[in-house]
Scaffold this active site. Structure first.
Site, PDB file in Angstrom:
ATOM      1  N   ASP A 109       0.798  -1.236   0.000  1.00 42.92           N
ATOM      2  CA  ASP A 109       0.000   0.000   0.000  1.00 42.92           C
ATOM      3  C   ASP A 109       0.824   1.276   0.000  1.00 42.92           C
ATOM      4  OD1 ASP A 109       1.118  -0.049   2.495  1.00 42.92           O
ATOM      5  OD2 ASP A 109      -0.750  -0.241   3.601  1.00 42.92           O
ATOM      6  N   GLU A 134      -2.166   5.111   3.058  1.00 38.67           N
ATOM      7  CA  GLU A 134      -2.073   3.720   2.609  1.00 38.67           C
ATOM      8  C   GLU A 134      -3.420   3.081   2.270  1.00 38.67           C
ATOM      9  OE1 GLU A 134      -0.440   4.972   5.232  1.00 38.67           O
ATOM     10  OE2 GLU A 134       1.686   4.671   4.778  1.00 38.67           O
ATOM     11  N   ARG A 152       2.299   8.023   9.396  1.00 33.75           N
ATOM     12  CA  ARG A 152       2.025   9.451   9.207  1.00 33.75           C
ATOM     13  C   ARG A 152       0.904   9.943  10.125  1.00 33.75           C
ATOM     14  NH1 ARG A 152       4.183  11.687   4.030  1.00 33.75           N
ATOM     15  NH2 ARG A 152       5.580   9.982   3.636  1.00 33.75           N
TER      16      ARG A 152
HETATM   17  C1  UD1 Z   1       6.749   4.573   3.881  1.00 32.60           C
HETATM   18  C2  UD1 Z   1       5.344   4.228   3.385  1.00 32.60           C
HETATM   19  C3  UD1 Z   1       4.564   3.495   4.466  1.00 32.60           C
HETATM   20  C4  UD1 Z   1       5.354   2.307   4.973  1.00 32.60           C
HETATM   21  C5  UD1 Z   1       6.713   2.773   5.447  1.00 32.60           C
HETATM   22  C6  UD1 Z   1       7.537   1.600   5.895  1.00 32.60           C
HETATM   23  C7  UD1 Z   1       4.170   5.748   1.846  1.00 32.60           C
HETATM   24  C8  UD1 Z   1       3.364   6.951   1.704  1.00 32.60           C
HETATM   25  N1  UD1 Z   1       4.610   5.444   3.087  1.00 32.60           N
HETATM   26  O1  UD1 Z   1       6.614   5.524   4.949  1.00 32.60           O
HETATM   27  O2  UD1 Z   1       3.339   3.039   3.924  1.00 32.60           O
HETATM   28  O3  UD1 Z   1       4.638   1.722   6.041  1.00 32.60           O
HETATM   29  O4  UD1 Z   1       7.381   3.426   4.358  1.00 32.60           O
HETATM   30  O5  UD1 Z   1       8.635   2.001   6.632  1.00 32.60           O
HETATM   31  O6  UD1 Z   1       4.442   5.079   0.876  1.00 32.60           O
HETATM   32  N2  UD1 Z   1      14.131   7.890   5.183  1.00 32.60           N
HETATM   33  C9  UD1 Z   1      15.504   7.775   5.236  1.00 32.60           C
HETATM   34  N3  UD1 Z   1      16.062   6.562   4.900  1.00 32.60           N
HETATM   35  C10 UD1 Z   1      15.340   5.501   4.516  1.00 32.60           C
HETATM   36  C11 UD1 Z   1      13.935   5.627   4.503  1.00 32.60           C
HETATM   37  C12 UD1 Z   1      13.347   6.823   4.830  1.00 32.60           C
HETATM   38  O7  UD1 Z   1      16.206   8.707   5.556  1.00 32.60           O
HETATM   39  O8  UD1 Z   1      15.913   4.428   4.208  1.00 32.60           O
HETATM   40  C13 UD1 Z   1      13.511   9.192   5.538  1.00 32.60           C
HETATM   41  C14 UD1 Z   1      13.692  10.220   4.406  1.00 32.60           C
HETATM   42  O9  UD1 Z   1      13.826  11.491   4.960  1.00 32.60           O
HETATM   43  C15 UD1 Z   1      12.348  10.107   3.686  1.00 32.60           C
HETATM   44  C16 UD1 Z   1      11.413   9.910   4.863  1.00 32.60           C
HETATM   45  O10 UD1 Z   1      12.113   9.039   5.742  1.00 32.60           O
HETATM   46  O11 UD1 Z   1      12.029  11.253   2.915  1.00 32.60           O
HETATM   47  C17 UD1 Z   1      10.055   9.393   4.530  1.00 32.60           C
HETATM   48  O12 UD1 Z   1      10.113   8.226   3.705  1.00 32.60           O
HETATM   49  P1  UD1 Z   1       8.773   7.764   2.925  1.00 32.60           P
HETATM   50  O13 UD1 Z   1       9.073   6.481   2.205  1.00 32.60           O
HETATM   51  O14 UD1 Z   1       8.226   8.845   2.102  1.00 32.60           O
HETATM   52  O15 UD1 Z   1       7.757   7.519   4.081  1.00 32.60           O
HETATM   53  P2  UD1 Z   1       7.792   6.543   5.316  1.00 32.60           P
HETATM   54  O16 UD1 Z   1       7.333   7.346   6.466  1.00 32.60           O
HETATM   55  O17 UD1 Z   1       9.094   5.850   5.400  1.00 32.60           O
END
Ligand code: UD1
Ligand code: UDP
Length: 381
Positions: free
Chosen positions: A98, A134, A208
């Site tokens: 999702d 999601e 989120r």
């Molecule tokens: C995402 C998914 C969520 C999932 C989660 C699993 C969406 C909208 N959200 O949320 O459904 O449950 O992943 O963990 O698709 N970041 C890092 N390093 C990483 C990963 C993330 O620094 O390896 C930081 C970055 O600043 C990035 C932020 O986390 O911009 C958010 O990452 P994002 O994938 O957009 O959202 P998640 O909150 O991780």
């Protein structure tokens, strides 16, 4: 005979765990082969998983940006995936779950007239804003998909209620259990040591809808539990999303019995779940894994699309109110009977053979032979 390409697209940590068994099963297929396209919506957390599961992507879109916004990420995903699909022309695409990567990949596949298989289809809270975004991502992906690989009976029922064609829905179990059972064979996944007379609680958060006050309330609950129980230690691998790490560190850092650490690699995380007395988490995957290891889960969310864990009695939805979390966690710490009832090891999410089933269905569908697939719906959950 030339094997047909199946694009396997994923971008985040949980998708990697749940897609890895499919990559392995496709590698073993006589008729199909995987083309692995990682969006790298996550970077370090994805790379940890690729290493552990021995996957070298065929395409790495490298899309993660610090604190990325949903629209911005969606735009970059669609444009980059479009470029890849102009080059590779797979017979089918698999997406899982999702996330924003899943929705964007399904949409771009639709534009390229590539049929999509949705792994972990049919989970629903029925509240489009919870989990956000999601629930909407999963519903929309369901509209775009051609095969729906539902992990449980209730996921099948959700899809049928929405009018999805019954002959495109298959109850397969969840590949998360395939990954877990395989990983547990490795020595690095064995339970880490906990000092005699002490209890460890494992905590993760990242949703989120919990950003801001709910997350601060969760962290306060952790602090209060530590203050009330001198035999308690907390291990808290902190999600790198800045909206998460800033709050967690502000409330909990410096407490002598909390370990705030970087995300653990998958084998170390299994080892930590196995050693924990119980788990508190808002994660989807952890709600599926911890019960299979016999560990009660307190779900730090107002709603869950994994209702089976609640009805099996192996997880409890406790929300994000500090006093309620403390009360329910304290109950588990104090009442042996309540604890035993939740720590049964009952696993409603599958039997470890989901990936094999999904690949067999694809092999039959892509060769035009669709007989005998209905048997899957007999699987007990
Ligand atoms: C995402 C998914 C969520 C999932 C989660 C699993 C969406 C909208 N959200 O949320 O459904 O449950 O992943 O963990 O698709 N970041 C890092 N390093 C990483 C990963 C993330 O620094 O390896 C930081 C970055 O600043 C990035 C932020 O986390 O911009 C958010 O990452 P994002 O994938 O957009 O959202 P998640 O909150 O991780
Ligand atoms: N996980 C991990 N290390 C950690 C925390 C989680 O390997 O420090 C694994 C966990 O075993 C599960 C997956 O990551 O397989 C869950 O990911 P996450 O909670 O980020 O996402 P969700 O499942 O909520 O989408």
């Amino acid at each position: 005979m030339k094997k047909q390409d199946v694009a396997v697209v994923f971008g985040t940590r949980p998708e990697a765990v749940k897609m890895a068994p499919l990559v392995h099963a496709l590698r073993a297929s006589r008729y199909l082969k995987p083309v692995v396209i990682v969006t790298a919506q996550h970077r370090e957390m994805l790379d940890q998983m690729l290493r552990i599961f021995d996957i070298v992507p065929d395409y790495d879109l490298d899309l993660m940006r610090p604190n990325q916004g949903l629209s911005e990420l969606t735009a970059r995903l669609t444009l980059s995936l479009d470029d890849v699909l102009k080059e590779v022309k797979p017979r089918a695409m698999l997406v899982q779950g999702d996330t924003t990567s899943v929705l964007a990949a399904s949409l771009v596949a639709f534009y390229h007239r590539i049929p999509v298989g949705h792994v972990e289809a049919g989970l629903r809270t029925r509240d489009m804003r919870n989990p956000f975004p999601e629930e909407m991502n999963r519903v929309l992906t369901g509209r775009l998909a051609d095969w729906h690989f539902a992990p449980t009976r209730s996921a099948v029922d959700n899809l049928l209620e929405e009018g999805v064609r019954a002959d495109s829905v298959f109850m397969t179990g969840n590949t998360v259990i395939d990954a877990l059972l395989e990983a547990r064979k490795k020595p690095e996944a064995a339970a880490r040591a906990v000092a005699p007379g002490r209890r460890m609680v494992l905590v993760t958060t990242h949703r989120r809808e919990n950003f801001g006050e709910p997350l601060a309330n969760i962290c306060l609950a952790v602090r209060q539990l530590l203050e009330a129980n001198s035999d308690l230690d907390v291990l808290f691998p902190v999600h790198p999303n800045p909206n998460v790490s800033a709050v967690v560190h502000a409330v909990l850092s410096g407490h002598p019995r909390v370990t705030l650490c970087e995300p653990l690699d998958y084998l170390s995380f299994i080892s930590a779940m196995d050693a924990a007395y119980f788990v508190m988490s808002d994660s989807g995957g952890v709600q599926e894994e911890a019960p299979a290891l016999g560990k009660p889960v307190l779900v730090l969310r107002e709603e869950t699309e994994r209702a089976e864990a609640i009805s099996f009695g192996v997880a409890e939805l406790v929300g994000t109110d500090t006093s309620r979390i403390v009360q329910r966690a304290q109950n588990l710490l104090s009442s042996g009977e309540d604890y035993r009832q939740m720590a049964t090891g009952a696993s409603p999410f599958g039997d470890g053979h989901a990936a094999g089933r999904i690949v067999s269905i694809l092999e039959r569908s892509l060769s035009g032979n669709t007989s005998s697939e209905q048997g899957l719906l007999q699987m007990e959950t």
